[in-house]
Design an enzyme around this catalytic site. Structure first.
Site, short mmCIF file in Angstrom:
data_model
loop_
_atom_site.label_atom_id
_atom_site.label_comp_id
_atom_site.label_asym_id
_atom_site.label_seq_id
_atom_site.Cartn_x
_atom_site.Cartn_y
_atom_site.Cartn_z
N ASN A 30 1.12 -2.04 -5.41
CA ASN A 30 0.83 -2.08 -3.99
C ASN A 30 1.58 -3.22 -3.30
OD1 ASN A 30 -0.21 -1.77 -1.46
ND2 ASN A 30 -2.35 -1.93 -2.04
N ASP A 31 1.23 -4.44 -3.66
CA ASP A 31 1.83 -5.59 -2.98
C ASP A 31 3.36 -5.61 -3.10
OD1 ASP A 31 -0.69 -6.44 -2.25
OD2 ASP A 31 -0.94 -7.67 -4.05
N VAL A 32 3.87 -5.20 -4.26
CA VAL A 32 5.32 -5.33 -4.50
C VAL A 32 6.13 -4.29 -3.73
CG1 VAL A 32 5.03 -6.40 -6.77
CG2 VAL A 32 5.27 -3.92 -6.60
N VAL A 33 5.46 -3.35 -3.04
CA VAL A 33 6.19 -2.40 -2.20
C VAL A 33 5.72 -2.49 -0.75
CG1 VAL A 33 6.64 -0.77 -4.07
CG2 VAL A 33 4.58 -0.50 -2.69
N ALA A 92 -3.22 -9.32 -3.78
CA ALA A 92 -3.13 -10.26 -2.68
C ALA A 92 -4.16 -9.94 -1.60
CB ALA A 92 -1.73 -10.27 -2.09
#
Lengths: 466, 119
Positions: free
Chosen positions: A392-395, A433
């Protein structure tokens, strides 16, 4: 050749082995042989150490030594052999912690044996450094292990006045060290030991689960420095070089890891990142009540089967679901249909940098199918379907577009540039995050809810049927 | 005996530069094995622990030294075994058994097999 010279020579060979071990890691094809060189160096060094008169002259102690080694090896080999690849970070934490503990014990024992009153002050200072840093590393690694093993909450543990309390304990440790230096009192050393252990624990408590790997790398570096301090105490070049190699490389690795997360090291260590779950992307625009498009596995299967190019973006959710093998099977069945498949790996996907590569390698994914972030992003605009599995956070495009967002500035995989995006997620819950992801509401995005492994298995069926 | 404090400091400073330089070329896909591998290297504290236990006098020093050797052995053995397990799994498409439907991914220098290099 005197015994002393022979010892120096043998230890030099061991040192070369250690440097080759680190150097070998510059490329996957030489990494394993390099690690072997390091292990051989270690074996030579330990074997030769048995021949030293100060080590083998006391038979009683020699027997104790052999028993201790058998116990250590009997625990370590099965633990290291059986640990699941997903549990690797906590395994590294534990092995690091015990190293720090050993360094602290060596320094303490050396302190007890010092002929007080006649030794140079720097000799005592080296011992104290070893005790302090070794204990911080030991206690910190233990808490890091508990967080990753989920023996305690992975969220940051915070309480009022935390920074001030930590600062006071830190100052107290330094004051105790100074007092011990001045008086050479064993009681004060014991207090210093306890205070350092406390410092290690409270230092790690406010660090969130997602940031713990960076912390482990830092503690790894600390242990290296504690070992180097023991080397100073024991007049051993071998310990100094090996400890310093790890200390210096660990600090560089820690820096590279925090850069990959787009954050500074102080921010990771002191900001209790991830403790607050925000509902908006940081730009004040509420995303409550907006609709997302959910698809069935058949819909997504058809989409994938008739794509030309598919990028799989694996995240921690894939690791948790143990779905790396299923992901590979899906990639294989797509490849059989002539679809070009690659994996886009964010540097901090998984729990440590490179962790995802290890997991996929375990599932026999050839590493030339893995693309690092920059390489993957260069191709993303030609990708038909970006399949995001448990990430999730990395995209999250908020990292590029919302200056107010906590992850703003973190480099991401630009899946928003692909023609279609499919998210395999358990729920709409935000990632580590705690930030909502705008991309989930994008019209070109399809959500497929459920356990990553089950969803992937359904997709394989759908692709084969399509 | 001993090379003297400045000799030790010299070695320390040079080792710091070597450690920094050697690691600066490690690709991010190998960061986890790197952490684990360098973790194994600081297990050299085992040598220090052996010296401490070998020269121990009395129950306190013996127990501390004994514990140090146990912990250091855990560090060394666990560290190298775990690292080897990880690196064993890095193999390329060419090392893999033949599979249908290969995409024409460019085979660059890095795609030679880990197994090939090790044998």
């Amino acid at each position: 050749m005197s015994r002393g010279t022979a010892t120096d020579l043998v230890y030099l060979i061991a040192i070369v082995g250690f440097i080759l071990a680190l150097k070998g890691l510059s490329s996957p094809k030489r990494a394993r042989i390099g690690n072997l060189a390091g292990a051989v160096g270690m074996l030579i060094a330990v074997g030769w150490t048995f021949s030293l008169p100060e080590v083998h002259s006391d038979t009683h102690n020699l027997v104790l030594m052999l028993i201790a080694m058998v116990i250590g090896a009997a625990i370590a080999v099965p633990a290291a052999r059986l640990v699941k690849m997903t549990a690797m970070p906590q395994m590294v934490a534990i092995f690091n912690g015990v190293g720090g503990g050993a360094a602290a014990l060596v320094s303490i024992t050396e302190f007890i044996g010092l002929p007080h009153g006649t030794v140079a002050i720097y000799k005592i200072a080296e011992v104290l450094f070893g005790v302090l840093v070794g204990s911080v590393s030991f206690a910190g690694s233990a808490v890091a292990f508990a967080k990753l093993q989920e023996l305690m909450t992975g969220r940051p543990v915070t309480y009022p006045g935390q920074q001030a309390i930590n600062a006071v304990v830190g100052a107290g440790v330094l004051a105790l060290a100074a007092a011990t230096l001045a008086t050479s009192s064993s009681t004060l050393l014991l207090l210093l030991l306890l205070a350092s252990l406390v410092l290690g624990v409270i230092f790690v408590l406010p660090i969130g689960g997602a940031d713990v790997p960076v912390l482990i790398s830092l503690l790894n570096s600390f242990t290296g420095l504690a070992v180097a301090a023991s080397g100073f105490t024991l007049d051993s070049n071998l310990l100094i070089v090996a400890g310093t190699l790890v200390g210096a490389s660990g600090i560089l690795l820690t820096r590279m890891m925090s850069q990959a997360m787009g954050r500074s090291l102080p921010n990771i260590l002191f900001s209790a990142f991830g403790s607050v779950v925000t509902a908006s992307g940081g730009d004040g625009q509420s995303v409550e009540g907006r609709s997302v498009r959910t698809g069935t596995s058949d819909d997504v299967g058809v989409l994938l089967a008739y794509a030309r190019k598919v990028a799989i973006v694996p995240g921690y959710g894939l690791a948790v679901a143990q779905a790396q093998h299923t992901a590979r099977e899906l990639a294989d069945s797509l490849a059989e249909r002539g679809v070009e498949v690659f994996y886009a790996i964010h540097p901090v996907a998984g729990r440590m940098p490179g962790h995802m590569n290890v997991l996929l390698a375990e599932a026999n994914v050839p590493y030339d199918q893995l693309k690092e972030m920059d390489e993957a992003n260069a191709e993303m605009s030609t990708v038909d379907v970006a399949l995001v599995v448990g990430a999730n956070d990395v995209v999250n495009p908020a990292a590029k577009s919302s200056p107010g967002s906590p992850i703003y500035g973190m480099p991401i995989i630009n899946v928003d540039q692909a023609a279609n995006v499919v998210f395999l997620k358990r729920s709409m819950r935000p990632g580590f995050a705690g930030i909502d992801n705008e991309l989930l509401y994008d019209p070109k995005t399809t959500m497929l809810f459920g356990d990553a492994k089950e969803s992937l298995a359904k997709l394989i069926t759908a692709v084969v049927a399509a | 005996m001993g090379p003297g404090i400045m000799g030790l400091v010299t070695v320390f400073v040079l080792a710091a530069f070597v450690g920094y330089e050697v690691v600066s070329k490690v690709p991010s896909i190998l960061h986890t094995p790197l952490m684990s591998g360098s973790n194994a290297i600081h297990g050299i504290i085992l040598v220090g622990s052996m010296i401490i236990l070998g020269g121990a006098h009395g129950a306190t020093q013996e127990s501390l030294g004994f514990l140090a050797v146990v912990l250091a052995t855990l560090n060394v053995v666990g560290g190298f075994v775990v690292t080897d397990r990880m690196l064993e799994m890095f193999k390329s498409r060419q090392a893999d058994r033949s599979r249908a439907g290969r995409s024409p991914a460019p085979a660059n220098g890095a795609s030679a097999t880990a197994k090939g290099a090790a044998s």
